[in-house]
Write an enzyme that holds these catalytic residues in place. Sequence first.
Site, PDB file in Angstrom:
ATOM      1  N   HIS A 157       9.347   0.304  -3.378  1.00 37.26           N
ATOM      2  CA  HIS A 157       8.359   0.209  -2.304  1.00 37.26           C
ATOM      3  C   HIS A 157       8.734  -0.855  -1.265  1.00 37.26           C
ATOM      4  CE1 HIS A 157       6.624  -3.039  -4.911  1.00 37.26           C
ATOM      5  NE2 HIS A 157       6.346  -3.571  -3.736  1.00 37.26           N
ATOM      6  N   ASP A 159       9.791   2.621  -9.661  1.00 42.85           N
ATOM      7  CA  ASP A 159       9.746   1.659  -8.559  1.00 42.85           C
ATOM      8  C   ASP A 159      10.945   0.713  -8.572  1.00 42.85           C
ATOM      9  OD1 ASP A 159       8.735   0.580  -6.271  1.00 42.85           O
ATOM     10  OD2 ASP A 159       7.263  -0.702  -7.246  1.00 42.85           O
ATOM     11  N   SER A 186       7.664  -9.146  -4.339  1.00 41.99           N
ATOM     12  CA  SER A 186       8.073  -7.863  -4.912  1.00 41.99           C
ATOM     13  C   SER A 186       9.592  -7.736  -4.906  1.00 41.99           C
ATOM     14  CB  SER A 186       7.459  -6.712  -4.115  1.00 41.99           C
ATOM     15  OG  SER A 186       6.060  -6.703  -4.243  1.00 41.99           O
TER      16      SER A 186
END
Length: 437
Positions: free
Chosen positions: A171, A201, A280
């Site tokens: 993402h 992911d 992230s």
Amino acid sequence: MAASSLISTFFSATPFPTVSLSRRSRFSVSKPLPLPLRKYHYATRLPPIVSALRDSSTSDSLSPYSDDYHSGFHKLFDSFLVLCTSVALSFSLFVTDVDPASAFVVTTPRKLQTDELATVRLFQENTPSVVYITNLAAKQDAFTLDVFEVPQGSGSGFVWDKQGNVVTNYHVIRGASDLRVTLGDQSTYDAKVVGFDQDKDVAVLHIDAPIDKLRPIPIGISADLLVGQKVFAIGNPFGLDHTLTTGVISGLRREISSAATGRPIQDVIQTDAAINPGNSGGPLLDSSGNLIGINTAIYSPSGASSGVGFSIPVDTVGGIVDQLVKFGKVTRPILGIKFAPDQSVEQLGVSGVLVLDAPANGPAGKAGLLPTKRDAYGRLILGDIITSVNGKKVTNGSDLYRILDQCKVGEKVTVEVLRGDQKEKIPVILEPKPDES
């Protein structure tokens, strides 16, 4: 020697009272001359003892009973005392070897505890392995029609090997026209996408950076982690440079959904280390500085750290990265169906996965699974409801995905379905997931 010269000047420039003997008074003190009458010659002045000897030698009378004799004697004695004091101080400075510039400076060294030193060392050793990723999107000016790139997001990542492969979350790079990777020394390189796995992911990028600038992060294991174990997260939250947060493992074997496909990710690590937007794709490390997970999500209505963060375990990431580097994709088996949301099935009062669609060219369609449809009168006819796969109970979509993750492409599985009021077992040969564009 500078100290001895200063002291000698001080004593020689200070007028000491002289004691003289006379017939009228046994002891009398002669006052020093007023200040304007004194003469100071700093550039060519003779040493005190030489001056005293000169004064005594030029007196008219050297009789022991004369005032001039005693005056010269006391001058000689005072000069001798000053000389001895200067020699003693100079000798003490020479023996102790004190630096004049730091003789009067007292410094207190910074003292850190053992755990603090370990944390500082961990951050310094692993920071060169953490990178900053900028997601660029192509935009067109409405007036000039010129195409230019603007940052539409950012995140973190880490160097996986010396070949220039960088690992991050999918993402973080989703929807990017171009990607840039900034290393720890602030050097920036254009990155190419090697491959990605939307379901877990995970994405792998490649940069053409010199080998001496690539510092692969040490890879650990996540199978033996314990709740309460200390962990460290390094990343670039809110676009800030390398930031370290600490915490503990607050939970294991959690399950979250992929932000791209909604497919569940199992065995996720839960931690209370602060994870914010921008973290992230960054590494989660144990106390030895080894990678144990990728920071991927937070649980927070406001989007900021709430003390509940999630990391994909390194044991899951390792297998995915190996496949992406070798083949550019992850080969994962599928049944080839679309199923109804879990809430809808619960309202029907049944337990299992309701098949909404089973394309004829897919594994389930080829095996004969029935989809949900409407009859000629518009009435809804429920399709097959999957209740188990290879004897493992299926109550919702997460159970089905979890079972399929343990299977291989080309493997034949037995799918038990509820068709109407009857239970049937149907063999299905699993096929690979189609390539994502």
